[in-house]
Structures are given as structure tokens and as C-alpha cells.
Scaffold this motif. Structure first.
Motif, short mmCIF file in Angstrom:
data_model
loop_
_atom_site.label_atom_id
_atom_site.label_comp_id
_atom_site.label_asym_id
_atom_site.label_seq_id
_atom_site.Cartn_x
_atom_site.Cartn_y
_atom_site.Cartn_z
N SER A 120 -41.18 -6.07 -0.54
CA SER A 120 -41.90 -4.80 -0.61
C SER A 120 -43.18 -4.95 -1.43
O SER A 120 -44.21 -4.35 -1.11
CB SER A 120 -41.01 -3.71 -1.23
OG SER A 120 -39.92 -3.43 -0.40
N ILE A 121 -43.11 -5.72 -2.49
CA ILE A 121 -44.32 -5.94 -3.30
C ILE A 121 -45.31 -6.79 -2.51
O ILE A 121 -46.50 -6.47 -2.42
CB ILE A 121 -43.97 -6.63 -4.64
CG1 ILE A 121 -43.11 -5.71 -5.51
CG2 ILE A 121 -45.23 -7.05 -5.38
CD1 ILE A 121 -42.57 -6.36 -6.77
N ARG A 122 -44.82 -7.87 -1.93
CA ARG A 122 -45.73 -8.81 -1.26
C ARG A 122 -46.40 -8.18 -0.04
O ARG A 122 -47.59 -8.37 0.20
CB ARG A 122 -44.98 -10.07 -0.85
CG ARG A 122 -45.88 -11.12 -0.17
CD ARG A 122 -45.12 -12.37 0.22
NE ARG A 122 -44.62 -13.08 -0.94
CZ ARG A 122 -43.33 -13.25 -1.22
NH1 ARG A 122 -42.40 -12.77 -0.41
NH2 ARG A 122 -42.95 -13.91 -2.29
N GLY A 123 -45.63 -7.42 0.72
CA GLY A 123 -46.15 -6.95 1.99
C GLY A 123 -47.08 -5.76 1.89
O GLY A 123 -47.79 -5.46 2.85
N ASN A 124 -47.07 -5.09 0.76
CA ASN A 124 -47.82 -3.84 0.66
C ASN A 124 -49.15 -3.99 -0.08
O ASN A 124 -49.32 -4.92 -0.88
CB ASN A 124 -46.95 -2.78 -0.05
CG ASN A 124 -46.03 -2.10 0.93
OD1 ASN A 124 -46.47 -1.48 1.91
ND2 ASN A 124 -44.72 -2.20 0.69
N PRO A 125 -50.07 -3.04 0.17
CA PRO A 125 -51.38 -3.11 -0.47
C PRO A 125 -51.32 -2.63 -1.92
O PRO A 125 -51.60 -1.48 -2.22
CB PRO A 125 -52.24 -2.18 0.39
CG PRO A 125 -51.29 -1.21 0.98
CD PRO A 125 -49.99 -1.94 1.14
N ILE A 126 -50.94 -3.51 -2.80
CA ILE A 126 -50.94 -3.20 -4.23
C ILE A 126 -51.49 -4.39 -5.00
O ILE A 126 -51.39 -5.54 -4.55
CB ILE A 126 -49.54 -2.81 -4.76
CG1 ILE A 126 -48.49 -3.88 -4.44
CG2 ILE A 126 -49.11 -1.46 -4.24
CD1 ILE A 126 -47.11 -3.59 -5.03
N ASP A 127 -52.07 -4.08 -6.16
CA ASP A 127 -52.64 -5.14 -7.02
C ASP A 127 -51.72 -5.48 -8.17
O ASP A 127 -51.84 -6.54 -8.78
CB ASP A 127 -53.99 -4.66 -7.58
CG ASP A 127 -54.98 -4.36 -6.48
OD1 ASP A 127 -55.32 -5.28 -5.72
OD2 ASP A 127 -55.39 -3.18 -6.35
N GLY A 128 -50.85 -4.56 -8.49
CA GLY A 128 -49.91 -4.76 -9.59
C GLY A 128 -48.76 -3.79 -9.39
O GLY A 128 -48.80 -2.93 -8.51
N VAL A 129 -47.74 -3.94 -10.23
CA VAL A 129 -46.54 -3.12 -9.99
C VAL A 129 -45.85 -2.75 -11.30
O VAL A 129 -45.79 -3.55 -12.24
CB VAL A 129 -45.58 -3.85 -9.01
CG1 VAL A 129 -45.06 -5.16 -9.61
CG2 VAL A 129 -44.42 -2.96 -8.58
N VAL A 130 -45.38 -1.51 -11.33
CA VAL A 130 -44.48 -1.05 -12.40
C VAL A 130 -43.09 -1.01 -11.79
O VAL A 130 -42.88 -0.39 -10.74
CB VAL A 130 -44.88 0.35 -12.91
CG1 VAL A 130 -43.86 0.85 -13.93
CG2 VAL A 130 -46.27 0.31 -13.52
N LEU A 131 -42.15 -1.66 -12.44
CA LEU A 131 -40.77 -1.73 -11.95
C LEU A 131 -39.92 -0.74 -12.74
O LEU A 131 -39.89 -0.79 -13.97
CB LEU A 131 -40.22 -3.15 -12.14
CG LEU A 131 -41.08 -4.29 -11.62
CD1 LEU A 131 -40.61 -5.63 -12.20
CD2 LEU A 131 -41.06 -4.34 -10.10
N LEU A 132 -39.27 0.16 -12.05
CA LEU A 132 -38.41 1.15 -12.71
C LEU A 132 -36.95 0.85 -12.38
O LEU A 132 -36.54 0.92 -11.22
CB LEU A 132 -38.76 2.57 -12.26
CG LEU A 132 -40.15 3.07 -12.66
CD1 LEU A 132 -40.34 4.52 -12.19
CD2 LEU A 132 -40.37 2.99 -14.17
N ALA A 133 -36.20 0.50 -13.42
CA ALA A 133 -34.81 0.07 -13.22
C ALA A 133 -33.93 0.73 -14.27
O ALA A 133 -34.40 1.57 -15.05
CB ALA A 133 -34.72 -1.44 -13.32
N GLY A 134 -32.66 0.37 -14.30
CA GLY A 134 -31.78 0.95 -15.30
C GLY A 134 -30.38 0.39 -15.20
O GLY A 134 -29.97 -0.42 -16.01
#
Ligand code: FES
Length: 577
Positions: free
Chosen positions: A112-126
Motif C-alpha cells: 500500500s505504501i509502495r504502490g500509492n502516491p505518497i512521499d512519506g508515511v505516518v503509521l498508526l498502530a496499537g
């Protein structure tokens, strides 16, 4: 292409999608605009918010609210946020075990990160597995990434007593079986056990992994322990969003943070907080994604001699809310300063020592000094021997000191169903000296290595006042649980590990100080049993189960799939149109 905000200009990855006037750029912009102004697509870092919120993952339900605060920070810093969902894993809900799906979630996060148009990512987990799955996936793409976990629940309270989620549930369920508590009284605690939003509030696997990502330098300081409903967590979400934009401008990627030093720091913190044995599997798997040589023996060599400083359940008596008010992970790292590599680089763009600089401990009963620990040597011990040639782990801080050296006869259960069927049989031939052995619960054999290694004690022994026994399995144990349990025995029984050859009545010696686990059966007899042993039939012929069983690695390397080890980077080589 330059950016609007401060920092070194970088060529944004999303310019591939948006930075031109061809038909394809038109397609990408037009379908995404939906109210966004034109300049959202010209040089602003686009930040994905990878959200594992799900109403079927109760510990992560509130992440969508936190995502809104992350978005505020991203907008404020000159970025553009795009929230997207990924697979979510509710530890108490999903069957047969969340661990079976950790690698599937990691694959989802990665692609999902690789395939999409984003430059960086915030990961929300728990919840337990969601944190390592996020980090594993993001590490294999290596775009700028920062993680925020959802925070622990508030402390449960019932009839004047504090309740630790899960830890007290295990204790009460054993008390019911021992006849010390009525089932009605037990059920009366159900509604207060999970009192608020957030994940389990002892130092279980969720709190441990939140602490691990903070110790690795993958979060802002204080991430691990701020309670989920606390306004300061919303503030942290805002700051996390802001920081993600700056990380893109600095081109600060997980590979710069996840160094050997970072893992060594994390192992030391794991020891002194009395963290979950599950962290061994998850840290090994994360290290495999970034090419850091980390072995099972590193956990013993680096961490086992360290003392227990965090007086938090299950090893201690307090809960994460108290731990946060006492100073949290920055206070623990300040306490450990002389043993840590403060030069390890964090997502904040500074050496991690700045995360604990000036921090102090506010409650010495909750976070002890190195000079006055709760337990002198508390880190996870790695065992070797003819019963576990590839290793097994035990957590001395959760065990009974008098059982750390023990010899007794084996009582073997072939499956967890076999165990449940026989454990309360009044005629079961078992004493407090018996070593309970459970097999068929490894990564391939269950499949997914469930958290059943803390087998409940036989009811008739509970009634006699027995509170702990030596238990050995190829399973895992909940980080909220306790007991003298040897876990992650490798190789597992299903692939022919020696655990498959044990028979009821064989004598076993556990020697934690000597780091050994010995089956007192001679080699000739073991060879005879091996010749007779037959591998169980395959548990699955299709789907994820089959892929998992065919490719999952053993516990001593972290149970990743063999073809997922390593990093593929963020480059996309083919167009979709
Ligand atoms: Fe989600 Fe414990 S069940 S953290």
C-alpha cells in the motif's frame, strides 16, 4: 522540484504521479483532486496516514480520531495528508491467532505504501501485532516513515482494586479454577477490564512494542506510554504529522534509524521494562527487513544480565498510566544512559540521547534506579540443548525463581485441544514437579504460533495451592501473562524438532542460569523415536494458510516469510495506464 517549507529541497516521489502535463498526470491529479486546490499537487509533500483502525480491533478503534490530529500537523507543516486503511489484527478477536496474519498485514502495509502516491508515511498502530507489522512493511519500502501507537487504556478499577487488562484476567480465571473466586465475581469485572480506548495497559506485547519503537527511535519521545484518552496523545499525533512532513524534506528514512545500535538499545530497554517475549520475534523480523544482523543469542548476550527497573505488570505491580506519569520510556532510557548508544539517530533527526536529555523519574516505586532494581537479572534468557537446538526463550522476570532450575517428569500434550480435554481430569497423573510439554503450536504447526504457552495449571494442583509449574512449548505467551514458561522452542514439533520426540515420563531439566534445556533420553533412543516419527499431514491446501505454512521461518529468526526478508525500496517501474 522544490518544497514550500523549510529543509533541504528534494525531488518528491509524488512528482512521478503529479509533476507534469501528460495524460497520465492529468488522470492522477483529476481523480484525486475532489476539492483540493491545484497547488496541493505542486511540490507539497504528500503524507500517507496508514491507519490500522478497525471496529474489529478494539484496541485500535480510536486511531481514526488520532488520524485527524495527525492531519492537522501535516497541513500545518505544508504537507497534504491522505489517510488509508490497512489490514488490522485484534489480538483478542481474530482466529486462530493474530500472529498468523502479522506477515499478511506487513505485506499489505508494504504494497500500500509502495504502490500509492505518497512521499512519506505516518503509521498508526496499537494492538500487539499491528505495530511490528507496520514497521516491517514500511521498512521494506524505506520511504520516510514515523510510527505512532494508540496508547494504553486507563487503569481499570473494581471494588477498590486496580485491574491490569489481561494480567488480572489470567489471575482471576485461575482463581476461579482453584475455587478461590466465584465465576460471578469474575464476570463482574468484565466491563471494567477494558475501561477506555487504547491497548492493554500492563507491559504486555502492545505496550512492549510501543516501547520498542520508541527505543528504536521510530517515534516522537513519550509515544509508548501516554494513555490513549489523554489529550497529550492528540498533541503527540499533531506533532507526529508535522514531523512526517519535515522527514520527507530531510529524506530521513527507516534505514537511517534502524541500525544495529538502535536494535541493541531496544534490547536493553526490553530487559529493564520486563517486556514481552513476543518482542524477540518482532525485533528479529524487523531487523531482517533492514538487513541488520540480529540473532536470538543477541537478546541473551545484550540484555539478559540487565535488571528490572519498570515496576509494571506482569513483572511488577503498576500499569502503563503510572509508568507514563513516572517518566515513561525517556526516563527509563535516561536511567540506562551509560549502557545505551545515544548517537543512534532518531526520526526526530537528532541523536536519540536528545529524547531523554533532561528527563527525570518522578516516581521511584514505578521506575527504579539501576542501583535499586526490582530484580537483579531480568532480561530474556535464551536456552539451548537437545530439546531446543535452535533455541528457546524464557522470561525470568515473569517466572518463579525457585523453578528456574528444575528437573521433573514430562507430561506431554500433542495439541492445545488435547491439553484442554485432559488438564482438569482428576485422574491426570501430575504433580507440582511435573514439566508440562505442549507441542503442535509452532509457526507451521498451528499454524501461527498461538499464545498458549502459559498453559493453565491443572485444577487439582491449583486447589492444593500450586501457583506455578515449568511449562515448555513451541507456542508463544501473551505479554500480559506470567509463569515459568519455556517458549518459542525451535525447531517446532511439526517440522520434526526434538519436542516431537518427547514422551510422557521422560525426565527434563530446565537450567536457566546455565541456559540449557535437556531431555534426559539417550541419542540411540531418540534416533529410534525419530525413525518412527511421522510428519503430520499438511494443514492447508490453499490460500494464505498454505502460503504461510510453506514459507514461514522458525521462531529463532522471527517467523517472517522467507521471501519477505529484506527491502524492495519504493521505486515503481511500470505505469498503470
Ligand atoms: Fe490489543 Fe491486548 S488485546 S493490546
Amino acid at each position: 522540484m522544490s518544497n514550500d517549507g523549510p529543509g533541504t529541497p528534494v525531488q518528491l516521489r509524488t512528482s512521478h504521479w503529479y509533476g507534469g502535463d501528460t495524460r497520465d498526470h492529468y488522470i492522477h491529479r483529476s481523480w484525486m483532486k475532489r476539492g483540493l486546490p491545484d497547488d496541493a499537487f505542486s511540490g507539497k509533500p504528500m503524507i500517507g496516514i496508514c491507519n490500522s483502525a478497525s471496529e474489529l480491533t478494539p484496541c485500535n478503534m480510536h486511531l481514526t480520531e488520532l488520524a485527524e490530529h495527525v492531519k492537522r500537523g501535516i497541513w500545518e507543516a505544508g504537507g497534504v495528508p491522505f489517510e488509508f486503511p490497512v489490514t488490522s489484527l485484534g489480538e483478542t478477536q481474530i482466529q486462530p491467532t493474530a500472529m498468523l496474519l502479522r506477515n499478511l498485514m506487513a505485506m499489505d502495509v508494504e504494497e500500500s505504501i509502495r504502490g500509492n502516491p505518497i512521499d512519506g508515511v505516518v503509521l498508526l498502530a496499537g494492538c500487539d501485532k499491528t505495530t511490528p507489522a507496520m514497521v516491517m512493511g514500511a521498512a521494506s519500502v524505506d520511504l520516510p516513515a514515523i510510527i505512532m501507537t494508540g496508547g494504553p487504556m486507563l487503569t481499570g478499577r473494581h471494588e477498590g482494586k486496580r485491574l491490569g487488562s489481561a494480567t488480572d484476567m489470567w489471575k482471576m480465571s485461575e482463581a476461579v479454577r482453584a475455587g478461590l473466586l466465584s465465576n460471578e465475581e469474575f464476570m463482574a469485572t468484565e466491563s471494567v477490564m477494558t475501561r477506555s480506548a487504547g491497548h492493554c495497559n500492563p507491559m504486555g506485547t502492545a505496550s512492549t512494542m510501543a516501547s520498542m519503537v520508541e527505543a528504536l527511535g521510530l517515534t516522537l519521545p513519550d509515544n509508548a506510554a501516554i494513555p490513549a484518552p489523554d489529550a497529550r496523545r492528540k498533541r503527540l499525533a499533531h506533532l507526529t504529522g508535522r514531523r512526517a512532513v519535515q522527514m520527507v524534506r530531510e529524506d530521513l528514512r527507516p534505514s537511517a534509524v534502524l541500525t544495529r545500535s538502535a536494535f541493541e538499545n531496544a534490547i536493553r530497554v526490553l530487559s529493564v521494562i520486563g517486556g514481552s517475549t513476543n518482542a524477540v520475534l518482532h525485533l528479529l523480523a524487523i531487523a531482517g527487513r533492514v538487513g541488520v544482523e540480529l540473532t536470538l543469542d543477541d537478546f541473551d548476550r545484550i540484555g539478559s544480565h540487565l535488571p528490572l527497573l519498570a515496576n509494571v505488570m506482569p513483572a511488577g505491580e503498576h500499569l502503563m498510566e503510572d509508568f507514563y506519569e513516572a517518566g515513561g520510556i525517556p526516563a527509563v532510557m535516561a536511567e540506562l544512559e551509560e549502557l545505551l548508544d545515544g548517537d543512534a539517530f532518531a526520526v526526530t533527526g537528532v541523536p536519540i540521547r536528545e529524547h531523554w536529555a533532561g528527563r527525570t523519574t518522578w516516581n521511584r516505586d514505578v521506575i527504579r534506579p539501576l542501583t535499586d532494581p526490582l530484580i537483579a537479572e531480568a532480561g530474556i534468557a535464551v536456552l539451548r540443548g537437545n530439546l531446543c537446538p535452535q533455541g528457546a526463550v524464557v522470561k525470568p522476570s515473569a517466572a518463579s525463581p525457585e523453578l528456574l532450575t528444575h528437573t521433573g517428569p514430562a507430561l506431554v500434550f500433542d495439541t492445545i485441544e488435547d491439553f484442554k480435554e485432559r488438564i482438569d481430569d482428576p485422574d491426570l497423573d501430575v504433580t507440582a514437579d511435573t514439566v508440562m510439554v505442549l507441542r503442535g503450536c509452532g509457526p507451521k504447526g498451528y499454524p501461527g504460533m498461538p499464545e498458549v504457552g502459559n498453559m493453565p495449571l491443572p485444577a487439582k494442583l491449583l486447589a492444593q495451592g500450586v501457583v506455578d509449574m515449568v511449562r515448555i512449548s513451541d507456542a508463544r505467551m501473551s505479554g500480559t501473562a506470567f509463569g515459568t514458561t519455556v517458549l518459542h522452542t525451535a525447531p517446532e514439533s511439526t517440522v520434526g524438532g526434538p519436542l516431537a520426540l518427547v514422551q510422557t515420563g521422560d525426565v527434563i531439566t530446565l537450567d536457566v542460569p546455565g541456559r540449557s534445556l535437556t531431555l534426559h533420553v539417550d541419542d540411540l533412543e531418540l534416533a529410534r523415536r525419530r525413525a518412527e516419527w511421522q510428519a503430520p499431514p499438511p494443514l492447508a491446501e490453499r490460500g494464505w494458510y498454505k502460503l504461510y505454512i510453506d514459507h514461514v521461518m522458525q521462531a529463532d529468526t522471527g517467523c517472517d516469510l522467507d521471501f519477505l526478508v529484506g527491502c524492495s525500496g519504493s521505486t515503481i517501474t511500470r505505469e498503470s495506464h
